[in-house]
Enzyme design. Structure first.
Site, short mmCIF file in Angstrom:
data_model
loop_
_atom_site.label_atom_id
_atom_site.label_comp_id
_atom_site.label_asym_id
_atom_site.label_seq_id
_atom_site.Cartn_x
_atom_site.Cartn_y
_atom_site.Cartn_z
CG ASP A 223 12.53 -15.06 71.31
OD1 ASP A 223 12.85 -16.13 70.74
OD2 ASP A 223 12.61 -13.95 70.74
CD GLU B 199 13.13 -16.38 65.25
OE1 GLU B 199 13.13 -16.55 64.01
OE2 GLU B 199 12.14 -15.86 65.83
ZN LIG Z 1 9.30 -18.35 65.26
#
Ligand SMILES: [Zn+2]
Length: 412
Positions: A97, A163
């Site tokens: 992401d 993340e």
């Molecule tokens: Zn990163």
């Protein structure tokens, strides 16, 4: 990839896994073309990489979020005489992401990789599709070595989702590995470090504190409980703790800010000057050195909350303070990674160890007992910004690094 602004041909490629790139820059362009901003699905990217891995004859494991709109990918290039050894090994880890581009002023289209001069621009160029591109590029060679029995240490690739919004994906990968009895020897997280070795980072915990008082006219304060006043007592206490943290003698000079920090970030409360406020809310974050736990700071704050609650409730039982954790990412420790650090230093010829204040999935890996370092192309300075870029030389350096790493996996 394109030179300057031009039409983007990679949409066609995405539909045809037979034509996957064979070098890191082409892979990076292909990955950037997937809009994997955290609020969107990453499945198109994951299925593209899965098709590539399956074409190489590898078995891919996916783990999904609850809504099944996002997935992690874990794949192993096995080692050993019979090429069935998948335990131990080295994990190359990256998040798929990226952060949003809303409100940012980009020179070129953020989801179209564009080379200008000696840099490649695009969302995720450094954070962190550059590393993933290099890892995918070296995969066919790893498979070849595995097939010919020369790979002595399994090579794993772990790609996560979410993340950037609290490291939500990686724990699923780690739970899967545990369930399958796979204990990797080492992990390398390819966040941008300019290919320097980062051996530790701080943890981050974010808290929200909601103080419920009791309204009254300010001329009759005896009938009210002032939420702002009690909130400010707690804010003052947080600041006192922060002061104490900065003067402890177990601080670590390898961090730019060598101590754990506590900082109040927002506060809201009250409706009018002549009303005793019934609500005040503030947030603070705690960034702990790896040897300190999040409880070290939470316990004294909880004790203070209990003390203030007793005072408030003695005046009006319906009042009180709620303390909620909003986010928590563990620190990455260098306690168990000496061997990995030596290996990396030997491969790169660079013995220097760094420690950083930003959090990564590395803390989750070290928490799971897997020695981990961070090392990847590009600079954290460019991450999350408009015109995010990676220098082409950084991708070359990462290619060289992964080549040496793979060579080390074939050594007897
Ligand atoms: Zn990163």
């Amino acid at each position: 990839m394109i030179q300057d602004t031009n039409d983007n041909a990679s949409n066609d490629q995405q539909l045809n896994p037979a034509t996957h790139p064979s070098n890191s820059l082409d892979w990076l362009s292909r990955l950037i073309a997937f809009d994997t901003v955290s609020r969107h699905s990453n499945l198109a990217l994951i299925h593209d990489v899965r098709a590539y891995c399956e074409q190489l004859g590898l078995t891919v494991d996916l783990s999904f979020n609850e809504a099944k709109t996002k997935a992690n990918l874990f794949v192993t290039v096995p080692a050993g005489e019979n090429a069935d050894q998948i335990n131990n090994g080295l994990v190359l880890s990256g998040h798929t992401d990226v952060v949003p581009v809303d409100g940012q002023d980009w020179t070129s289209e953020p989801f179209t990789a564009t080379i200008r001069g000696d840099k490649l621009y695009g969302r995720g160029a450094c954070d962190m599709k550059g590393f993933i591109a290099c890892a995918l590029t070296i995969l066919p060679q790893a498979v070849q070595l595995s097939n010919s029995g020369q790979l002595r240490r399994p090579l794993h690739l772990a790609l996560s989702f979410d993340e950037e919004v609290g490291c939500l994906g990686a724990p699923l990968i780690l739970a899967d590995l545990k369930a399958r009895g796979i204990t990797p020897d080492y992990c390398i997280v390819g966040e941008p470090t300019n290919m320097a070795m980062v051996v530790a980072h701080k943890g981050i915990a974010v808290y929200r504190c909601r103080v419920h008082g009791k309204s009254a006219h300010s001329s009759l304060i005896g009938q009210g409980v002032n939420a702002i006043s009690y909130a400010s007592k707690l804010v003052g206490y947080v600041d006192t703790l922060a002061e104490e943290l900065s003067t402890r003698d177990d601080n670590d000079a390898l961090f730019t800010v060598p101590y754990s920090t506590l900082s109040v970030g927002t506060i809201h409360g009250g409706t009018a000057t002549n009303i005793v406020p019934n609500l005040c809310e503030f947030t603070f974050d705690y960034r702990n050195l790896p040897h300190m736990t999040q409880d070290d700071i939470l316990a004294p704050i909880q004790a203070k909350v209990a003390e203030l609650n007793a005072q408030m409730q003695a005046r009006a039982p319906e009042t009180g303070i709620e303390l909620m954790q909003e986010e928590s990412v563990p620190a990455m420790t260098d306690n168990n990674s000496a061997e990995l650090q030596s290996l990396i230093a030997a491969l790169t010829g660079d013995d220097e160890r760094h420690k950083v204040a930003y959090a990564t999935e590395g803390g989750q890996f070290t928490n799971a007992g897997i020695p981990t370092i961070i090392c990847g192309p590009g600079s954290i300075e460019q991450a999350h910004k408009a015109d995010e870029y990676v220098e082409l030389i950084e991708i070359e350096r990462c290619d060289g690094f992964l080549q040496k790493l793979l060579d080390s996996c074939t050594a007897k």
